[in-house]
Write an enzyme that holds these catalytic residues in place. Structure first.
Site, PDB file in Angstrom:
ATOM      1  N   CYS A   1       0.831  -1.208   0.000  1.00  0.00           N
ATOM      2  CA  CYS A   1       0.000   0.000   0.000  1.00  0.00           C
ATOM      3  C   CYS A   1       0.862   1.253   0.000  1.00  0.00           C
ATOM      4  O   CYS A   1       1.959   1.277   0.547  1.00  0.00           O
ATOM      5  CB  CYS A   1      -0.865   0.026   1.244  1.00  0.00           C
ATOM      6  SG  CYS A   1      -1.822  -1.450   1.495  1.00  0.00           S
TER       7      CYS A   1
ATOM      8  N   ARG B   1       5.131  -0.307  -6.328  1.00  0.00           N
ATOM      9  CA  ARG B   1       5.124  -1.084  -5.092  1.00  0.00           C
ATOM     10  C   ARG B   1       4.087  -2.193  -5.110  1.00  0.00           C
ATOM     11  O   ARG B   1       4.130  -3.087  -4.267  1.00  0.00           O
ATOM     12  CB  ARG B   1       4.854  -0.163  -3.904  1.00  0.00           C
ATOM     13  CG  ARG B   1       5.945   0.870  -3.705  1.00  0.00           C
ATOM     14  CD  ARG B   1       5.530   1.890  -2.686  1.00  0.00           C
ATOM     15  NE  ARG B   1       5.402   1.282  -1.373  1.00  0.00           N
ATOM     16  CZ  ARG B   1       6.341   1.308  -0.452  1.00  0.00           C
ATOM     17  NH1 ARG B   1       7.477   1.900  -0.692  1.00  0.00           N
ATOM     18  NH2 ARG B   1       6.154   0.742   0.707  1.00  0.00           N
TER      19      ARG B   1
ATOM     20  N   TRP C   1      -3.167  -2.636  -1.315  1.00  0.00           N
ATOM     21  CA  TRP C   1      -2.871  -4.037  -1.623  1.00  0.00           C
ATOM     22  C   TRP C   1      -3.662  -4.851  -0.610  1.00  0.00           C
ATOM     23  O   TRP C   1      -3.381  -4.807   0.580  1.00  0.00           O
ATOM     24  CB  TRP C   1      -1.372  -4.277  -1.465  1.00  0.00           C
ATOM     25  CG  TRP C   1      -0.896  -5.612  -1.947  1.00  0.00           C
ATOM     26  CD1 TRP C   1      -0.566  -5.963  -3.226  1.00  0.00           C
ATOM     27  CD2 TRP C   1      -0.656  -6.784  -1.149  1.00  0.00           C
ATOM     28  NE1 TRP C   1      -0.142  -7.276  -3.261  1.00  0.00           N
ATOM     29  CE2 TRP C   1      -0.187  -7.805  -2.016  1.00  0.00           C
ATOM     30  CE3 TRP C   1      -0.800  -7.074   0.202  1.00  0.00           C
ATOM     31  CZ2 TRP C   1       0.143  -9.078  -1.565  1.00  0.00           C
ATOM     32  CZ3 TRP C   1      -0.475  -8.353   0.651  1.00  0.00           C
ATOM     33  CH2 TRP C   1      -0.014  -9.336  -0.241  1.00  0.00           C
TER      34      TRP C   1
ATOM     35  N   ASN D   1      -1.899   2.081   5.865  1.00  0.00           N
ATOM     36  CA  ASN D   1      -1.031   0.954   5.486  1.00  0.00           C
ATOM     37  C   ASN D   1      -0.765   0.142   6.744  1.00  0.00           C
ATOM     38  O   ASN D   1      -0.571   0.729   7.808  1.00  0.00           O
ATOM     39  CB  ASN D   1       0.327   1.450   4.965  1.00  0.00           C
ATOM     40  CG  ASN D   1       0.229   2.182   3.653  1.00  0.00           C
ATOM     41  OD1 ASN D   1      -0.832   2.230   3.043  1.00  0.00           O
ATOM     42  ND2 ASN D   1       1.332   2.745   3.215  1.00  0.00           N
ATOM     43  N   GLY D   2      -0.688  -1.172   6.615  1.00  0.00           N
ATOM     44  CA  GLY D   2      -0.398  -2.002   7.783  1.00  0.00           C
ATOM     45  C   GLY D   2      -1.600  -2.868   8.134  1.00  0.00           C
ATOM     46  O   GLY D   2      -2.524  -3.025   7.328  1.00  0.00           O
TER      47      GLY D   2
ATOM     48  N   GLU E   1      16.907 -18.710  -6.921  1.00  0.00           N
ATOM     49  CA  GLU E   1      16.608 -17.371  -7.427  1.00  0.00           C
ATOM     50  C   GLU E   1      15.991 -17.451  -8.836  1.00  0.00           C
ATOM     51  O   GLU E   1      15.026 -16.751  -9.142  1.00  0.00           O
ATOM     52  CB  GLU E   1      17.897 -16.534  -7.417  1.00  0.00           C
ATOM     53  CG  GLU E   1      17.784 -15.150  -8.001  1.00  0.00           C
ATOM     54  CD  GLU E   1      16.751 -14.255  -7.314  1.00  0.00           C
ATOM     55  OE1 GLU E   1      16.211 -14.625  -6.268  1.00  0.00           O
ATOM     56  OE2 GLU E   1      16.465 -13.183  -7.876  1.00  0.00           O
TER      57      GLU E   1
ATOM     58  N   LYS F   1      12.241 -16.150  -9.862  1.00  0.00           N
ATOM     59  CA  LYS F   1      12.007 -15.165 -10.929  1.00  0.00           C
ATOM     60  C   LYS F   1      10.974 -15.675 -11.927  1.00  0.00           C
ATOM     61  O   LYS F   1      10.069 -14.958 -12.326  1.00  0.00           O
ATOM     62  CB  LYS F   1      13.301 -14.850 -11.700  1.00  0.00           C
ATOM     63  CG  LYS F   1      14.337 -14.007 -11.029  1.00  0.00           C
ATOM     64  CD  LYS F   1      13.994 -12.558 -10.851  1.00  0.00           C
ATOM     65  CE  LYS F   1      13.384 -12.342  -9.496  1.00  0.00           C
ATOM     66  NZ  LYS F   1      14.303 -12.058  -8.420  1.00  0.00           N
TER      67      LYS F   1
ATOM     68  N   GLU G   1       7.443 -15.684 -10.397  1.00  0.00           N
ATOM     69  CA  GLU G   1       6.766 -14.407 -10.117  1.00  0.00           C
ATOM     70  C   GLU G   1       6.510 -13.581 -11.371  1.00  0.00           C
ATOM     71  O   GLU G   1       5.535 -12.855 -11.435  1.00  0.00           O
ATOM     72  CB  GLU G   1       7.507 -13.587  -9.051  1.00  0.00           C
ATOM     73  CG  GLU G   1       8.831 -13.013  -9.448  1.00  0.00           C
ATOM     74  CD  GLU G   1       9.410 -12.102  -8.354  1.00  0.00           C
ATOM     75  OE1 GLU G   1      10.637 -12.003  -8.298  1.00  0.00           O
ATOM     76  OE2 GLU G   1       8.661 -11.491  -7.581  1.00  0.00           O
TER      77      GLU G   1
ATOM     78  N   HIS H   1      16.117 -38.161  -4.203  1.00  0.00           N
ATOM     79  CA  HIS H   1      15.428 -38.514  -2.963  1.00  0.00           C
ATOM     80  C   HIS H   1      13.931 -38.248  -3.054  1.00  0.00           C
ATOM     81  O   HIS H   1      13.247 -38.168  -2.037  1.00  0.00           O
ATOM     82  CB  HIS H   1      16.055 -37.755  -1.789  1.00  0.00           C
ATOM     83  CG  HIS H   1      17.493 -38.110  -1.578  1.00  0.00           C
ATOM     84  ND1 HIS H   1      17.902 -39.318  -1.066  1.00  0.00           N
ATOM     85  CD2 HIS H   1      18.625 -37.437  -1.886  1.00  0.00           C
ATOM     86  CE1 HIS H   1      19.220 -39.379  -1.036  1.00  0.00           C
ATOM     87  NE2 HIS H   1      19.686 -38.240  -1.536  1.00  0.00           N
TER      88      HIS H   1
ATOM     89  N   LYS I   1       6.132  -4.578  -4.313  1.00  0.00           N
ATOM     90  CA  LYS I   1       7.585  -4.374  -4.317  1.00  0.00           C
ATOM     91  C   LYS I   1       8.146  -4.418  -2.907  1.00  0.00           C
ATOM     92  O   LYS I   1       9.170  -5.036  -2.661  1.00  0.00           O
ATOM     93  CB  LYS I   1       7.914  -3.033  -4.983  1.00  0.00           C
ATOM     94  CG  LYS I   1       9.419  -2.741  -5.071  1.00  0.00           C
ATOM     95  CD  LYS I   1      10.136  -3.743  -5.953  1.00  0.00           C
ATOM     96  CE  LYS I   1      11.621  -3.517  -6.030  1.00  0.00           C
ATOM     97  NZ  LYS I   1      12.317  -4.705  -6.584  1.00  0.00           N
TER      98      LYS I   1
HETATM   99  O1  M6R Z   1      12.947  -5.406  -0.148  1.00  0.00           O
HETATM  100  P1  M6R Z   1      13.397  -6.786   0.238  1.00  0.00           P
HETATM  101  O2  M6R Z   1      14.691  -7.148  -0.390  1.00  0.00           O
HETATM  102  O3  M6R Z   1      13.441  -6.975   1.722  1.00  0.00           O
HETATM  103  O4  M6R Z   1      12.297  -7.735  -0.334  1.00  0.00           O
HETATM  104  C1  M6R Z   1      12.318  -9.107  -0.086  1.00  0.00           C
HETATM  105  C2  M6R Z   1      11.405  -9.854  -1.031  1.00  0.00           C
HETATM  106  O5  M6R Z   1      10.082  -9.416  -0.867  1.00  0.00           O
HETATM  107  C3  M6R Z   1      11.811  -9.654  -2.487  1.00  0.00           C
HETATM  108  O6  M6R Z   1      13.134 -10.017  -2.713  1.00  0.00           O
HETATM  109  C4  M6R Z   1      10.901 -10.474  -3.417  1.00  0.00           C
HETATM  110  O7  M6R Z   1      11.110 -11.832  -3.211  1.00  0.00           O
HETATM  111  C5  M6R Z   1      11.142 -10.074  -4.861  1.00  0.00           C
HETATM  112  N1  M6R Z   1       9.900  -9.747  -5.501  1.00  0.00           N
HETATM  113  C6  M6R Z   1      11.828 -11.112  -5.666  1.00  0.00           C
HETATM  114  O8  M6R Z   1      12.008 -10.732  -6.978  1.00  0.00           O
END
Ligand code: M6R
Length: 621
Positions: free
Chosen positions: A2, A27, A82, A108-109, A494, A498, A501, A517, A616
């Site tokens: 948010c 965000r 959000w 927010n929160g 990683e 990617k 997402e 396993h 974000k």
């Molecule tokens: O801002 P941060 O690095 O703490 O965020 C952590 C994760 O939310 C962030 O890395 C998220 O997994 C990304 N969208 C990955 O691409």
């Protein structure tokens, strides 16, 4: 997640608020709204003021269409939501108003005790319109309002538990916003005869550079002339005005179609910035001034924990392995949301790194607080300057990636890994590492930006070649495996994250030997397996695992070291990356994986920079 913007001044507020909301779009959100304090009569304020509240589901563009171009009012607040409590509907979008629609709140929160507060208010006859936790705030503030807006908000927050960044406007006080923070960032900015509010300084960058970050449990009265800050318990506080860094202004796409592609291509520069002046070839060591640790203190550390979420956690996995290898310091990386609630054993000679791009991730902040509560020392490894984690950790280093706007983290990952490698070199030289080994490692690291640049020039925009071939396989897959060992297991995680997402393709990542396993049962003749196999000490072992999946029909996409033709021959698609020493390989082997996600997302018509359901910075736990 948010976003909040607010404005009090002499200009019409609506266009400024909409512009601020656009700047917060990266965000992640699913609805947007604003509340304006507007004269009740078109002839002017003689008949007093009311509130105009406009909300829309979807992007800020929908809200822009709904807001009349000539909407009057020089005070207002805007929000991107959000969804947490309640679906994505216009009624659940913020702002929320009290029963008589004279008070509007954006939040927010999460209000943790909202259910009991709501039940209590309903018993008193309040009718709720939305399913949100946030609406209770509007009704509580109304309940406590006796003419003084700050005192009403203060009293309302006294009965609330949870996290908040809130901004409140009152029709009775047309030139004022009251805001408060607890766990959700807020920043106020000073202009000439006008004052701004935002949850993220990005929203303010074109209007002011003179800002103040609120601290937790502070409340602020914002007027045209400036602000008055106090603690929720009533004590007055004052904060020195800070200058907003210039780099915050440069968050534009330029000639790239998406921020993600731009950020992938920025990595040679962002990595150079991260390394600048930190590797010291003369001594074979490194210096991270922000850590401010003497060699004696480094020798006294008994264990290092690296705490983060998502991509930052993956960078932490590489960092922990590097710390063990180079400094022979016992090290682990842990997902912050697990660490914070498992009642970890912490001793005073433990050191923790809190790693975060945004510096605002709620779970990582929680982990920092838990480690500090138990007497651990925590240092930040953060990108966003002045963010909560940067300020909560007394010491730390910035990774200097520059603004990362795409939800999918790319350049922050490589800078985080680089910062942790530099830290490992620094710690290593005070512990086990000799000058010659240190120098060789440092020089190898300093050479990576150039190797990255060369690789991106060849493969980054190519319309044919192995990246395109690999993406062809990936977009047709029901699911994809990513395999690697050691640091490459972290890279595999990683790569899978990617692709999930950005392209919404189901993926799994495993340390390569773990396949047999259980997970190998999933392999059939359609399954792409992305194997990350640099020419390091684990190469032969990983190639054996690649043989195992090949024998079961998997379609192997292999990331290998340039010139390793023997490895390349095992693959349906082979992608070379430049040679580097083992711990440094993630900086190069992750590049093709970032491009896989980008290109697969593009081919499948995904919203590359704002994937569905994601934000974000994840400011709720
Ligand atoms: O801002 P941060 O690095 O703490 O965020 C952590 C994760 O939310 C962030 O890395 C998220 O997994 C990304 N969208 C990955 O691409």
């Amino acid at each position: 997640m948010c976003g909040i913007v607010g404005y009090v001044g002499e200009r019409r507020a609506a266009p400024l608020l909409l512009d601020g909301l656009r700047r917060l779009e990266y965000r992640g959100y699913d609805s947007a709204g604003l509340a304006m304090v507007t004269p009740l009569s078109p002839d002017g304020p003689g008949k007093g003021y009311g509130l105009d509240v406009i909300r829309r589901v979807g992007f800020v563009a929908e809200l822009v269409k709904a807001v009349p171009e000539d909407l009057p009012g020089c005070t207002g607040v805007g929000h991107t939501r959000w969804a947490t409590h309640g679906g994505v509907t216009e009624i659940n979008a913020h702002p929320h108003v009290d029963a008589v629609e004279r008070i509007a709140v954006i939040h927010n929160g999460i209000i943790e005790n909202f259910a009991s507060l709501r039940a209590h208010l309903e018993e008193e006859g309040v009718e709720f319109r939305s399913e949100t936790d946030s609406e209770v705030l509007a009704h509580l503030i109304r309940k406590f309002y006796a003419g003084d807006p700050v005192e009403a908000v203060r009293s309302a927050l006294a009965v609330v538990t949870g996290t908040w960044g809130i901004a409140v406007v009152f029709a009775d006080h047309p030139e004022m916003i009251v805001a408060s923070r607890n766990g959700s960032p807020l920043v106020v900015g000073k202009g000439d005869g006008e004052t701004f509010l935002a949850s993220d300084p990005h929203a303010l960058a074109s209007y002011t550079r003179s800002i103040v970050y609120l601290e937790d449990r502070e409340i602020v009265k914002i007027t045209r002339e400036g602000w008055e800050i106090s603690r929720l318990d009533g004590r007055k506080v004052s904060h020195a005005i800070e200058e907003l860094g210039l780099e915050l202004g440069s968050s534009e796409k330029g000639t790239f179609p998406h921020f993600m592609l731009k950020e992938i291509h920025e990595q040679p520069e962002s990595l150079s910035r991260c390394l600048l002046g930190r590797v010291v070839p003369e001594t074979g060591g490194a210096k991270l001034g922000g850590f401010d640790l003497s060699p004696r203190e480094i020798v006294g550390i008994r264990r290092l924990g690296i705490l983060g979420c998502g991509t930052s956690f993956h960078a932490g996995l590489v960092g922990a392995l590097a710390m063990e290898q180079l400094a022979r310091l016992p090290a682990f990386a842990e997902i912050a949301s697990e660490f914070r609630y498992r009642n970890p054993v912490i001793s005073s000679d433990d050191l923790f790194f809190a790693i975060s791009q945004s510096g605002e991730t709620a779970d990582t902040i929680g982990a920092v607080q838990e480690a500090q509560t138990k007497g651990g020392r925590v240092m930040g490894v953060v990108n966003v300057v002045g963010s909560t984690i940067a300020r909560t950790c007394a010491r730390g280093v910035y990774v200097h990636s520059g603004p990362e706007i795409a939800v999918a983290s790319t350049k922050a990952f490589t800078s985080q890994v680089a910062a942790l490698l530099v830290a490992s070199l620094m710690f290593g030289r005070s512990r086990m590492l000799g000058p010659a080994e240190g120098r060789a490692f440092g020089e190898d690291l300093l050479g990576v930006p150039e190797r990255m640049r060369g690789w991106l020039e060849t493969y980054g925009m190519a319309h044919t070649g192995p990246i395109v071939d690999a993406v062809e396989l990936l977009i047709k897959a029901r699911f994809v495996f990513f395999l690697g060992r050691g640091v490459s297991a972290a890279v595999a995680m990683e790569g899978a994250l990617k692709l999930k997402e950005v392209a919404y393709i189901p993926c799994m990542s495993y340390p390569a030997a773990e396949m047999k396993h259980g997970p190998i049962a999933l392999i059939d003749k359609q399954t792409p397996v992305v194997a990350i196999v640099p020419d390091d000490v684990m190469r032969d072992k990983t190639l054996s695992n690649v043989q195992e999946v090949r024998a079961r029909g998997a379609r192997v996409i292999l990331i290998h070291t340039e010139g390793d033709h023997e490895a390349a021959r095992l693959a349906e698609v082979a992608i070379p990356v430049p040679r580097a020493s083992a711990l440094i390989t993630p900086l190069l082997s992750v590049l093709p994986l970032q491009l896989f996600a980008y290109r697969a997302g593009l081919a499948l018509g995904r919203d590359i920079d704002r994937p569905r359901n994601l934000a974000k910075s994840v400011t709720v736990e």
